[in-house]
Scaffold this motif. Structure first.
Motif, mmCIF file in Angstrom:
data_model
loop_
_atom_site.group_PDB
_atom_site.id
_atom_site.type_symbol
_atom_site.label_atom_id
_atom_site.label_comp_id
_atom_site.label_asym_id
_atom_site.label_seq_id
_atom_site.Cartn_x
_atom_site.Cartn_y
_atom_site.Cartn_z
ATOM 1 N N TRP A 140 -7.483 21.253 44.679
ATOM 2 C CA TRP A 140 -7.932 20.767 43.375
ATOM 3 C C TRP A 140 -8.215 19.268 43.400
ATOM 4 N N LEU A 141 -7.512 18.536 44.265
ATOM 5 C CA LEU A 141 -7.860 17.124 44.451
ATOM 6 C C LEU A 141 -9.260 16.992 45.059
ATOM 7 N N ILE A 142 -9.597 17.881 45.994
ATOM 8 C CA ILE A 142 -10.935 17.844 46.594
ATOM 9 C C ILE A 142 -11.993 18.167 45.542
ATOM 10 N N VAL A 143 -11.713 19.135 44.680
ATOM 11 C CA VAL A 143 -12.636 19.426 43.581
ATOM 12 C C VAL A 143 -12.834 18.167 42.733
ATOM 13 N N ALA A 144 -11.746 17.455 42.462
ATOM 14 C CA ALA A 144 -11.838 16.235 41.652
ATOM 15 C C ALA A 144 -12.714 15.184 42.321
ATOM 16 N N ILE A 145 -12.560 15.019 43.636
ATOM 17 C CA ILE A 145 -13.348 13.974 44.304
ATOM 18 C C ILE A 145 -14.821 14.370 44.378
ATOM 19 N N VAL A 146 -15.102 15.673 44.463
ATOM 20 C CA VAL A 146 -16.495 16.124 44.428
ATOM 21 C C VAL A 146 -17.116 15.794 43.071
ATOM 22 N N VAL A 147 -16.360 16.007 41.996
ATOM 23 C CA VAL A 147 -16.866 15.696 40.653
ATOM 24 C C VAL A 147 -17.104 14.197 40.494
ATOM 25 N N VAL A 148 -16.131 13.390 40.892
ATOM 26 C CA VAL A 148 -16.290 11.937 40.770
ATOM 27 C C VAL A 148 -17.413 11.449 41.685
ATOM 28 N N GLY A 149 -17.547 12.084 42.859
ATOM 29 C CA GLY A 149 -18.667 11.740 43.724
ATOM 30 C C GLY A 149 -19.999 12.026 43.068
ATOM 31 N N GLY A 150 -20.066 13.121 42.324
ATOM 32 C CA GLY A 150 -21.296 13.432 41.597
ATOM 33 C C GLY A 150 -21.607 12.381 40.543
ATOM 34 N N ILE A 151 -20.581 11.954 39.809
ATOM 35 C CA ILE A 151 -20.790 10.897 38.809
ATOM 36 C C ILE A 151 -21.231 9.603 39.489
ATOM 37 N N THR A 152 -20.612 9.314 40.630
ATOM 38 C CA THR A 152 -20.980 8.111 41.378
ATOM 39 C C THR A 152 -22.455 8.130 41.760
ATOM 40 N N ARG A 153 -22.912 9.293 42.204
ATOM 41 C CA ARG A 153 -24.325 9.406 42.575
ATOM 42 C C ARG A 153 -25.228 9.299 41.342
ATOM 43 N N LEU A 154 -24.872 10.004 40.288
ATOM 44 C CA LEU A 154 -25.728 10.051 39.104
ATOM 45 C C LEU A 154 -25.818 8.703 38.385
ATOM 46 N N THR A 155 -24.782 7.883 38.516
ATOM 47 C CA THR A 155 -24.800 6.553 37.894
ATOM 48 C C THR A 155 -25.271 5.469 38.862
ATOM 49 N N GLU A 156 -25.736 5.883 40.052
ATOM 50 C CA GLU A 156 -26.210 4.944 41.078
ATOM 51 C C GLU A 156 -25.129 3.914 41.409
ATOM 52 N N SER A 157 -23.892 4.397 41.546
ATOM 53 C CA SER A 157 -22.765 3.488 41.787
ATOM 54 C C SER A 157 -22.375 3.384 43.253
ATOM 55 N N GLY A 158 -22.955 4.221 44.105
ATOM 56 C CA GLY A 158 -22.457 4.351 45.464
ATOM 57 C C GLY A 158 -22.559 3.116 46.329
ATOM 58 N N LEU A 159 -23.492 2.196 46.008
ATOM 59 C CA LEU A 159 -23.661 0.997 46.830
ATOM 60 C C LEU A 159 -22.994 -0.232 46.216
ATOM 61 N N SER A 160 -22.194 -0.022 45.188
ATOM 62 C CA SER A 160 -21.608 -1.166 44.485
ATOM 63 C C SER A 160 -20.540 -1.876 45.310
ATOM 64 N N ILE A 161 -19.896 -1.179 46.236
ATOM 65 C CA ILE A 161 -18.886 -1.792 47.112
ATOM 66 C C ILE A 161 -19.488 -1.825 48.509
ATOM 67 N N THR A 162 -19.744 -3.004 49.016
ATOM 68 C CA THR A 162 -20.523 -3.149 50.244
ATOM 69 C C THR A 162 -19.677 -3.252 51.505
#
Length: 353
Positions: free
Chosen positions: A33-55
């Motif tokens: 269920w933790l993995i499910v949670a990280i998949v969901v947050v990863g989706g939000i990260t992608r959809l908000t274009e947040s993935g490159l914010s920490i370099t």
């Protein structure tokens, strides 16, 4: 989801006094269920274009977000050096407050990854020392731990692919590797949790087989997940906001100027088209699986039907809403649940064989 050779039923547990398959099952379900949670947050990260914010990748110190304005400004200045800021978010007028928003999602995504690592490694060490792991399962648990570490490395390779001044986004190939490794890990953790749950009820149970039906269904679902990852990586969800037609036609126009294989792996219109229609091939395969499972475990059959039915509805809604953040996030969440339900069904079929 590779499984070990069926252990000798007499040696299924290291000792009747020390083996704790029920506790191991509960632990792995928690990790799942933790993995499910990280998949969901990863989706939000992608959809908000947040993935490159920490370099930078700081496995330990990166768990702490900036604590004062000077630290925030330093992070923001590092972000301002990459192509995404120079060509997209900077010209759009991004402020420090805007940056803090996208930073939060990437930081939360990485933090959950660290939590999963600890939630797996520390109990694994404890169970190992206590002799609580049934015979034949230690190599698989170590492999799952290694797969989790590899997942983190793939995530960094994905981020690194988008950090130059020339590009404005991460590689959709690395994004698909990152996401599919997470979903593969999820399926393998669920399969192993089911193994332990069965051993708790039937101490001499043999490990289920991953047979021909499992390979067929797994391969079809894998292709659909891969196409979905490419849709996300190429922002191909925006290629059409209508369903079932695209551009007013069933088969949209797509770029074949650089050859079919380039179009198959890069053209957003073709990939979007394939993702929406390969889904029905996946549905057919999952219906076959659910029918095979139903005589033995009706709940698993219902779970498979509910997962793919909800996923189809959410996929269409994602298109119709122009990739609404929360609809698209729900689509990715149910996609993870579909992996759980599929692993459950395949595990039941494997037992019966």
């Amino acid at each position: 989801m590779a499984v070990p050779e069926s252990p000798d039923p007499v040696a299924s547990a290291t000792s009747p006094d020390t083996a704790r398959p029920a506790a191991l099952a509960r632990w792995l379900w928690f990790v799942a269920w933790l993995i499910v949670a990280i998949v969901v947050v990863g989706g939000i990260t992608r959809l908000t274009e947040s993935g490159l914010s920490i370099t930078e990748w700081k496995p330990v110190t990166g768990a702490i977000s900036p604590l004062n304005e000077a630290q925030w400004q330093a992070e923001f200045e590092a972000y301002q050096q990459i192509g995404e800021y120079r060509h997209i978010t900077g010209p759009a007028g991004m402020t420090l407050a805007d940056y803090k928003f996208i930073y939060f999602w990437e930081w939360a995504h990485r933090l959950i990854g660290r939590i999963i690592g600890l939630a797996f490694a520390l109990p694994l060490a404890w169970f190992w020392i206590r002799g609580a792991i049934p015979s034949g399962y230690k190599p698989r648990l170590v492999a799952l731990l290694a797969l989790g570490g590899l997942q983190g490395a793939f995530g960094w390779f994905m981020v690194r692919s988008g950090l130059s001044e020339e590009v404005t986004d991460v590689s959709h190939f690395w994004l698909s590797i990152h996401l599919l490794t997470a979903l593969l890990t999820l399926g393998a953790v669920v399969w192993t949790a089911l193994d332990f749950g069965r051993l708790a009820r039937i101490p001499d149970a043999r490990a289920p087989r991953f047979g021909r039906l499992a390979w067929l269904v797994g391969s079809i679902v894998f292709v659909q997940l891969l196409l979905g990852a490419w849709v996300a990586g190429l922002d191909a969800g925006h290629a059409s906001d209508t369903w079932p037609l695209m551009q007013g036609r069933l088969v949209p126009e797509f770029d074949m100027s650089r050859g079919f294989w380039w179009a198959l792996t890069h053209d957003p219109f073709l990939i979007h088209f394939l993702h929406r229609w390969w889904a029905w091939v996946a549905v057919a395969a999952l219906i076959v699986l659910a029918r095979k499972v139903r005589p033995f475990e009706r709940r698993a059959s219902v779970a498979i039907h509910a997962a793919f039915g909800t996923q189809i509805v959410l996929g269409i809604a994602t298109v119709w809403t122009g990739v609404s953040l929360w609809v698209a996030t729900a689509h990715q969440f149910v996609g993870a649940l579909l992996v759980v339900a599929t692993a459950w069904g395949l595990h039941i079929v494997g037992r019966r064989r």
